[in-house]
Design a protein around this motif. Structure first.
Motif, PDB file in Angstrom:
ATOM      1  N   TRP A 112      79.098  55.261-100.408  1.00 46.34           N
ATOM      2  CA  TRP A 112      79.343  55.946-101.674  1.00 46.34           C
ATOM      3  C   TRP A 112      78.364  57.128-101.833  1.00 46.34           C
ATOM      4  O   TRP A 112      78.743  58.224-102.209  1.00 46.34           O
ATOM      5  N   VAL A 131      83.625  58.780-110.826  1.00 40.34           N
ATOM      6  CA  VAL A 131      82.259  58.288-110.552  1.00 40.34           C
ATOM      7  C   VAL A 131      81.989  56.907-111.165  1.00 40.34           C
ATOM      8  O   VAL A 131      81.641  55.966-110.444  1.00 40.34           O
ATOM      9  N   PRO A 132      82.152  56.722-112.501  1.00 41.01           N
ATOM     10  CA  PRO A 132      81.859  55.370-113.041  1.00 41.01           C
ATOM     11  C   PRO A 132      82.788  54.305-112.481  1.00 41.01           C
ATOM     12  O   PRO A 132      82.379  53.147-112.316  1.00 41.01           O
ATOM     13  N   ILE A 159      75.203  57.526-116.747  1.00 39.58           N
ATOM     14  CA  ILE A 159      76.424  56.791-116.391  1.00 39.58           C
ATOM     15  C   ILE A 159      76.070  55.391-115.912  1.00 39.58           C
ATOM     16  O   ILE A 159      76.824  54.440-116.088  1.00 39.58           O
ATOM     17  N   CYS A 197      82.987  49.546-108.746  1.00 34.09           N
ATOM     18  CA  CYS A 197      83.839  48.981-107.695  1.00 34.09           C
ATOM     19  C   CYS A 197      85.280  48.776-108.179  1.00 34.09           C
ATOM     20  O   CYS A 197      85.912  47.765-107.851  1.00 34.09           O
ATOM     21  N   LYS A 234      77.328  49.633-107.725  1.00 34.35           N
ATOM     22  CA  LYS A 234      77.658  49.651-106.310  1.00 34.35           C
ATOM     23  C   LYS A 234      76.489  50.282-105.538  1.00 34.35           C
ATOM     24  O   LYS A 234      76.081  51.384-105.841  1.00 34.35           O
ATOM     25  N   GLU A 236      84.065  54.237-109.434  1.00 35.22           N
ATOM     26  CA  GLU A 236      83.577  53.914-108.070  1.00 35.22           C
ATOM     27  C   GLU A 236      82.317  53.063-108.163  1.00 35.22           C
ATOM     28  O   GLU A 236      82.121  52.140-107.367  1.00 35.22           O
ATOM     29  N   LEU A 237      81.472  53.409-109.127  1.00 36.58           N
ATOM     30  CA  LEU A 237      80.215  52.662-109.259  1.00 36.58           C
ATOM     31  C   LEU A 237      80.464  51.215-109.687  1.00 36.58           C
ATOM     32  O   LEU A 237      79.689  50.321-109.345  1.00 36.58           O
TER      33      LEU A 237
END
Lengths: 223, 849
Positions: free
Chosen positions: B7, A110-111, B295, A116, B2, A113-114
């Motif tokens: 997503w 998750v982090p 997060i 990028c 993002k 992907e966030l």
């Protein structure tokens, strides 16, 4: 001399309990240097978790100022604080707080992907391997033991290479042996990645392993 | 961070992976509502398309002229001057006598010259015999009649004085429905045979039709305009195929709108189901959103994961509903066959499907908006503080969501009803129903809280306490099951009211048979015959037919200066007061079922001045008249100047010869008139025997057997009830799914408590008893609440719509209470039993997973 990574000035937090205002933190002042490990200790109700929440920008200050890597939290919006957490902070919680419907691997992704990250899956797998759970990558949190869940949580917290890691009673729900393993993991990663580590804990043995202890009592520092 | 739709979508799918079964179960609450709406809209679209494409076939011609007396020769001359093809037909009621088994029944005789219908065809079994009808000795018999009297081709029937050989059964005719043939089935004879029946005499009720074939619409319009202008004051009506298809389409539109409402209620119930079940699921996501916020993805964005989940699953539910609805629409023509004027060809309706899909998504979103707003403002601190498990919404946000729900319900209702007023009334009604049910459930919880006594058994205390404990499902179950029960019960209560409205008040001494169309000279003979059959002549009543010429000295053209298709003018005067043939009687006293509510009853005409007449209250309204107003009637060319002396309230359910206009004695005695004899048969056998004998002797006199009429009306209502029940089943089935969902949900809510109780020593048997008792209480209360609601609605309907007294048969309401309670207990049993059979650890592991 290097600038502190955390600068807390006159930090106050007042909660409204009905019509009554309750001051939890009374004008705290302290700095934390980059790479330092700090334990925040104190009895229940002393304001440890409140302070951690304020340092992470999870809650807003009533008075005072907190700068994280020179960015004043009180001047940031909710989105701004979230962006700051994403780029500079990692979290480890007492009750692990993994996303229950995501596998161990996906939780770590998750982090990544966030932010990028170009290869989130490979990177997450490496981290899992590092915490010794590569073979459990497709397991859901409920299929893991408490210690395993916390290892996944630590891997997730370090995944995007934060400069500060906040841990709220990271061994509070674990037995002695597992606690030691988690502590070792936290400190070794802190060392390897030069991450600043802020740990809220009741455990004096764990606190003793840190560079510095901030002892809170009734919302004041007794250092 | 993002900020990528893909997503969020990926996260939505990932997060839902483990709970798709649960989400699908929750979403399934809208599937039936959507399917009902799509099915009805597809069906209505199909019917409208077929009515449109078979517009001419519906009328059998391009235009039809109809008069309730013989058409004037000048009218035919006008048509001839345009060189159009015409076909004449006469329709009148008469008795038919089946010679082989002496069966008798009131029928609608349709004469034809063989040219009609110009479009569509009269389908017969055996086929292809319609052309042989021109022989004056043959008849085609409606299939209903053919079956009722077990007729065969070649059998003889008698209409009036003429006998006919049955050529075939008519299985389909232009514009005919099973509904119309149930009341008075058609018998087709040749035009040339009408005279021989001897039925067209003074006072006979007939309709003379002239069907026109002319494809040039300009010519049709010219003819229509010309005839309407020339015969504005007459009873002649002109209808084109376009008018007919429009009228039929509108009639079906009304029926479709009503059925759509029933379907929409099923959808709203589904919405409540979503609100109760999905919201608990979404609330469990507060921690997840807080973790994501820690997060680094703010709650205001993280909630999109769950927003997308709702959209995706709402869409899935809507797709499933649309597919099911489109499939059901294929079978709806079978359910509705008795009411269809055209053969319905099935076609998928894209408009209905799009509406279904949109409705599904919007409903899913609307009923989860509160929790989605909570997720969007979850503080990240909730990840650290375990006590933050709910986010209070601001008052303005609550109002926003309520108003949004209200707005969309009104909007959808408007789309379905095509009237803002009706949409608002419908929404208010639904809102009131839900409010009442919520109020009742709150009342039950309060009573339960105060009721529990420490001395009661553990099982009883726990079961009752479960009704009001936190996270109880009482309100949602009582609202949904209660609303479903209310709908079905209201349906049955309305049906009872309808039946009581059409049934006649009768005792052992009241008449049950009316003989009409008796010519005055044959009255004595008829009376003697009745007596000879050991039946009483309870009354003989004279009937004089007349037309209204002037209302307050003004003719029809004054009140209706233009033919605009409206049946009433701006002042509320109905055109049929001028068009109809008034059948009036005269006597010097009132019957028991008549009451003077205005003016003064004058039973005898003094011989001078205007004639004092009495008008029935509703007909007074049709004329927008009052006591003292002057009316001029035309009796066989002679004008009768009258004034309204009194207004009567008439109880039409009493078997009397009830008249809308009543003249005093001393004026109409010598006018041309027919007679009616009222009698009573003591048994169905005597009635049948009498009719056989009577029709053989007096073929031109018609017999109305009231018991037979009641039976026919009951059958029609039964057919209607079947259609409405079919639609209401969607609501019930939705309630059933919601019930499963809610109980399933309560399992999640109660699991820890159950496991804890089991761990500290409560036996599985005891826990099962607690749960079953709780479900029994919930089921019974939901059913009672629903029935109460239905009774209130039925009472309102009885007062405002049916003007009748509503007395529910409470004993008949016990069955639904028992049935619904049992259903809830059975589902509850299966729901609880799976938990109880396993060890506490096993359950916790499984449920947590």
């Amino acid at each position: 001399m290097q600038k502190p990574i955390i600068e807390a000035r006159a930090v106050s937090k007042v909660y409204q309990s009905g019509e009554k205002a309750v001051e939890i933190l009374h004008g705290l002042d302290f700095d934390v240097d980059k790479g330092q490990t700090v334990a925040i200790t104190g009895p229940s109700g002393s304001g440890k978790t409140t302070l951690l929440g304020l340092l992470a920008g999870l809650d807003t200050l009533t008075k005072g100022s907190i700068k994280i890597d020179s960015e004043a939290l009180e001047q940031l919006s909710e989105d701004g604080r979230a962006a700051l957490r994403l780029s500079k902070m990692g979290f480890v919680f007492q009750n692990f707080q993994l996303l229950p419907n995501l596998t161990a691997l996906e939780n770590i992704m998750v982090p990544l992907e966030l932010t990028c990250h170009s290869k989130p899956q490979e990177n997450a797998m490496q981290l899992l391997n590092r915490v010794g759970l590569a073979n459990r990558h497709s397991n859901y949190p409920t299929q893991l033991s408490g210690g395993e869940q916390q290892r996944v949580a630590i891997a997730r917290a370090f995944a995007h290479k934060p400069i500060i890691l906040m841990a709220d009673e990271p061994t509070g729900n674990l037995d002695g042996e597992t606690s030691e393993m988690i502590e070792n993991l936290l400190f070794s990663l802190n060392e390897q990645l030069n991450t600043t580590l802020i740990i809220v804990t009741h455990d004096l043995e764990l606190a003793a392993k840190t560079h510095r202890i901030i002892k809170l009592k009734n919302g004041r520092i007794e250092e | 961070m993002k900020n990528d739709f893909w997503w969020f979508l990926k996260m939505a799918l990932r997060d839902s992976r483990k709970q798709r079964g649960r989400l699908l179960l929750f979403i399934s609450s809208i599937v039936l509502g959507i399917s009902a709406i799509v099915a009805i809209n597809t069906f209505v679209d199909n019917v409208k398309n077929d009515i449109q494409s078979e517009a001419k076939g519906l009328l059998g011609a391009d235009m039809v002229l109809r008069d309730n007396q013989k058409l004037k020769p000048e009218v035919r001359k006008i048509l001839d001057s345009f060189g159009v093809e015409t076909s004449g037909s006469m329709h009148f009621n008469s008795m038919v006598r089946v010679l082989k088994n002496e069966g008798t029944r009131l029928v609608n005789v349709v004469s034809t010259d063989g040219k009609y219908p110009f479009y569509g065809k009269i389908e017969t079994e055996p086929s292809g015999v319609y052309s042989q009808l021109t022989d004056g000795h043959n008849a085609l018999v409606d299939n209903t009649l053919f079956i009722q009297f077990n007729l065969s081709v070649g059998d003889s029937i008698q209409i009036g004085a003429q006998r006919f050989a049955v050529l075939a059964a008519v299985t389909n005719a232009p514009g005919q429905t099973g509904f119309t043939s149930a009341i008075a089935p058609n018998i087709y004879i040749a035009n040339g045979a009408v005279e021989q029946t001897g039925l067209i005499r003074y006072g006979s009720r007939l309709n003379d039709y002239l069907y026109v074939k002319e494809t040039n619409t300009e010519t049709l319009t010219k003819i229509k305009d010309l005839i309407e202008a020339k015969y504005r004051n007459a009873s002649l009506r002109v209808q084109t195929f376009e008018n007919r298809s429009q009228q039929t389409g509108e009639a079906f539109g009304d029926a479709g709108r009503f059925l759509n409402l029933v379907a929409f209620i099923a959808l709203l119930l589904g919405g409540i189901g979503i609100a109760s079940t999905i919201n608990i699921y979404l609330k469990s996501k507060i921690k997840d959103v807080a973790i994501l916020a820690c997060i680094g993805i703010p709650s205001s964005k993280a909630f999109r994961i769950y927003l997308l989940q709702i959209i995706l699953f709402g869409f899935a539910g809507a797709v499933a509903g649309s597919l099911l609805g489109s499939a059901l629409a294929y079978y709806l023509p079978v359910v509705m066959s008795d009411f269809l004027p055209v053969e319905v060809h099935y076609a998928i309706s894209p408009a209905a499907i799009i509406f279904g899909l949109l409705t599904g998504i919007v409903t899913s979103l609307l009923f989860t908006i509160d929790t989605l707003m909570k997720l969007a403002q979850t503080p990240p601190l909730a990840a650290l503080r375990s006590y933050i498990d709910d986010i209070p919404l601001k008052r303005i946000q609550l109002w926003f969501s309520r108003l949004l729900i209200l707005f969309f319900i009104i909007l959808f209702a408007w789309y379905l009803l095509e009237s803002w007023f009706n949409a608002v009334v419908f929404t208010a009604g639904c809102g009131l129903a839900v409010l009442l049910l919520t109020g009742l459930s709150q009342l039950m919880k309060n009573v339960a809280r105060r009721l529990v006594r420490p001395g009661w058994s553990f099982t009883l205390r726990q079961a009752i306490a479960n009704l009001y404990r936190p996270n109880n499902q009482s309100t949602v179950l009582i609202s949904t099951i209660g609303l479903g029960t209310a709908l079905i019960t209201l349906l049955f209560l309305t049906q009872d009211m309808l039946l009581s409205k059409v049934s006649f008040k009768s005792s052992d001494k009241d008449p049950n048979m009316i003989l009409f169309d008796i010519q005055t000279p044959q009255l004595d003979e008829v009376s003697q015959f009745v007596k000879s059959q050991e039946m009483p002549v309870m009354a003989t009543v004279p009937i004089v037919t007349m037309r209204l010429e002037l209302l307050r000295d003004k003719n029809k053209a004054y009140y209706f200066p233009e033919e605009n298709g409206e049946s009433a003018n701006e002042n509320g005067v109905r055109d049929h007061v001028f068009n109809r043939e008034w059948r009036v009687s005269y006597r010097d006293s009132l019957n028991d079922n008549e009451e003077i509510i205005a003016g003064e009853w004058i039973g005898k005409y003094a011989g001078k001045g205007d004639i004092p007449i009495s008008v029935e209250e509703r007909n007074l309204e049709y004329m927008q008249a009052k006591v003292g107003d002057k009316l001029t009637f035309n009796v066989q060319g002679a004008p009768l100047n009258c004034y309204i002396a009194s207004v009567r309230k008439v109880d039409f359910r009493r078997i009397e010869t009830n008249f809308t206009l009543l003249f005093p004695t001393g004026i109409l005695e010598n006018a041309p008139q027919t007679q009616v004899v009222i009698t009573r048969a003591n048994s169905a056998e005597q009635s049948a025997h009498f009719q056989q004998q009577f029709i053989a002797r007096f073929p031109a006199v018609s017999v109305v057997d009231l018991n037979f009429i009641i039976k026919t009306v009951s059958e029609i209502i039964d057919k209607l009830k079947f259609v409405i029940t079919f639609m209401s089943l969607f609501s019930m089935a939705t309630g059933f799914i919601i019930l499963i969902g809610a109980l399933f949900n309560s399992r999640y809510q109660r699991i820890k408590e159950t496991v804890l109780l089991k761990t500290i020593g409560a036996s599985a048997k005891k826990l099962l008893r607690i749960n079953l008792f709780e479900y029994a209480l919930l089921g019974a209360f939901a059913a009672i609440a629903g029935i109460l609601l239905a009774s209130v609605a039925a009472y309102a309907l009885s007062i405002y719509t049916f003007s009748t007294v509503f007395v529910p048969a409470f004993s008949s309401l016990l069955l639904p209470i028992a049935a619904i309670t049992t259903l809830v207990v059975v589902i509850g049993y299966f729901n609880t039993n799976t938990i109880l059979k396993q060890t506490p650890l096993e359950v916790l592991r499984k449920e947590n997973a």
